[in-house]
Design an enzyme around this catalytic site. Structure first.
Site, short mmCIF file in Angstrom:
data_model
loop_
_atom_site.label_atom_id
_atom_site.label_comp_id
_atom_site.label_asym_id
_atom_site.label_seq_id
_atom_site.Cartn_x
_atom_site.Cartn_y
_atom_site.Cartn_z
N GLU B 128 0.65 -1.17 -0.01
CA GLU B 128 0.08 0.07 0.09
C GLU B 128 0.82 1.27 -0.01
O GLU B 128 0.49 2.21 -0.65
CB GLU B 128 -0.84 0.08 1.35
CG GLU B 128 -1.70 1.14 1.38
CD GLU B 128 -2.93 1.21 0.43
OE1 GLU B 128 -2.89 0.87 -0.61
OE2 GLU B 128 -4.21 1.39 0.90
N THR B 181 -4.83 10.58 -4.94
CA THR B 181 -4.74 10.44 -3.40
C THR B 181 -3.71 11.82 -2.91
O THR B 181 -4.23 12.16 -1.72
CB THR B 181 -4.32 9.14 -2.78
OG1 THR B 181 -5.22 8.09 -3.53
CG2 THR B 181 -4.15 9.14 -1.52
#
Lengths: 306, 306
Positions: B128, B181
């Protein structure tokens, strides 16, 4: 029933991570009050023992909350209030809340309980506002509902009753110094780092989960305050020493009770809670500051008729 | 067992009030992956379908998490990974998390499950981090544990499994626009008002309590985000319209999924969840923006072998 005597408990607000929203109820510390139905209309405070507080209902926390409720309900009688104050004002364990709650609870009982607990909290907030200049319920809610409470919102008032693990005990030390709520409020920042806020809401969520699952290890992990404590502990001498020493003897957590100066710890089991009491006493015995300590099971019933 | 096929689910992080800590798992959207034991050592990505992603393990989210785990466990075999990507990268429903989770889950299964779910989350965080530049677990945890999760802390990693009320459904709309993001992070303030933080942690505590008590009314009261949404909704066209329209047809709450652009709603019952889907479609049908919508029961199992 013409007259009742009630026990109105002390309470711990904030509970480390839950500033302004969490609280729990104590069992061994509280005020006693006598509420008496009278033919004469209105609210009259006839006796105050323990501390020097105003007798005029409109200047007394218990009087103001009683009047707010009385004026709405308009019963065809009046009430006399006797206050036997054991919780020192300004101690940080809900002294004004106990007063505010006692009168409305007592009057409600004598009227045959027309109001539910949320409504009683609502009226008690009117009295609390006299003491703290704004409407809070984080001490009132645990005093009325018992156990652990979360005040989800004040307007509209929404109080959540959280479960209380069976073996949970509180230990408190009240150093006999004055910390004014207004000063304790003024010292807080208006803005906080987002990262700290995230830590805090993780702790709140985690503590609520821990109470539901009676997970004492998780209670321990959750009882941290990264937002308020760094500021307010400056107002409480030897705070860090007390905290470190009680954690060493097994407390699950330790933080400022309400706006202080009282410090509370939570422990699993009475034995640990008493060891925590000794540890607290040891720290303050070495100073010139007078203090009192208490050990109490969490009071799941809340305010009660005695 | 030499080879398994797995379903690695999409997830919703933040869940309105719980920025960076809360998440839940979806059931009808997810990637499929095949993991195969090989004599040749190392991690090899042999197939990627659906989206154009790097094949080199060290540049691929699924590869990085697999390598972190592989290097620690040092098994006497290697693994091939096939990725059938259905979750569009950048959609805000845990696309990179599904990849990161899939490889470690699959390898763990083929090795006879030496690692627990927390450890799997730990390794998935390494993958991640390749996508989001920092180690987060708010999408990973629900993908691995299923249901609702609260990531109490990342270091050390502590994931709490929250209960999932039986009748809870999620509806999502994914507008086909790009919200990076990094951009969604950059728009956030470093500091927030203390008063907003208090509202937010009251909501988090309240939502956790509501999940424990299956109190749908309280879920509704808790699904508010006063901290992040005011900033991030600017990046999502027609956010307010979508939110208002789904609340009108009975959704319990509606907020940005992760860092967007997907928007999720929670509802009691599939009928309402489908009405919510229609309401979402109605708003975006009037625009030039392409979109997809999904209805899903909360997936309490999480990632699974198929």
């Amino acid at each position: 029933m013409k007259e009742i005597k009630i026990f109105s408990p002390a309470t711990v607000a904030n509970v480390a991570c839950g500033f302004d929203v969490l609280g729990f109820c104590l069992d061994t510390i509280g005020d006693e009050m006598v509420i008496r139905k009278t033919e004469k209309k209105g609210i009259t405070i006839t006796k105050i023992e323990g501390y020097d507080l105003p007798f005029e209902a409109e200047n007394n926390v218990a009087g103001v909350s009683a009047l707010a409720m009385y004026n709405d309900l308009q019963p065809d009688c009046g009430f006399e209030i006797e206050i036997y104050k054991h919780i020192k004002p300004g101690s940080g364990i809900g002294s004004s809340s106990a007063s505010a709650v006692g009168s409305v609870f007592g009057i409600n009982e004598l009227l045959g309980k027309p109001l539910d607990k949320t409504k009683l909290t609502f009226y008690a907030m009117k009295g609390e506002a006299l003491a703290s200049k704004c409407e809070h319920a984080d001490n009132l809610a645990p005093a009325i509902f018992g156990g652990f409470t979360l005040v989800k919102s004040v307007n509209p008032l929404l109080v959540l009753e959280l479960p209380t693990p069976l073996d949970l005990y509180a230990t408190l030390i009240h150093p006999q110094i004055e910390v004014k709520t207004s000063e304790a409020r003024a010292i807080l920042p208006k803005e906080i780092p987002l990262s700290n806020a995230i830590t805090q809401w993780a702790n709140v969520g985690s503590l609520v989960h821990a109470l539901h699952t009676s997970d004492y290890d998780l209670i321990k992990e959750s009882l941290h305050d990264v937002v308020i404590e760094p500021y307010r502990k400056q107002l409480i001498p030897h705070f860090d020493e007390v905290k470190n020493s009680v954690l060493e003897v097994g407390a699950l957590g330790c933080a400022i009770s309400g706006s202080g100066p009282s410090i509370f710890a939570l422990s699993k089991g009475e034995t640990t809670a008493k060891a925590v009491q000794s540890a607290m006493q040891n720290v303050y015995s070495k100073t010139d500051i007078k203090f009192e300590t208490y050990v109490s099971k969490i009071n799941v019933q809340g305010i009660r008729v005695i």
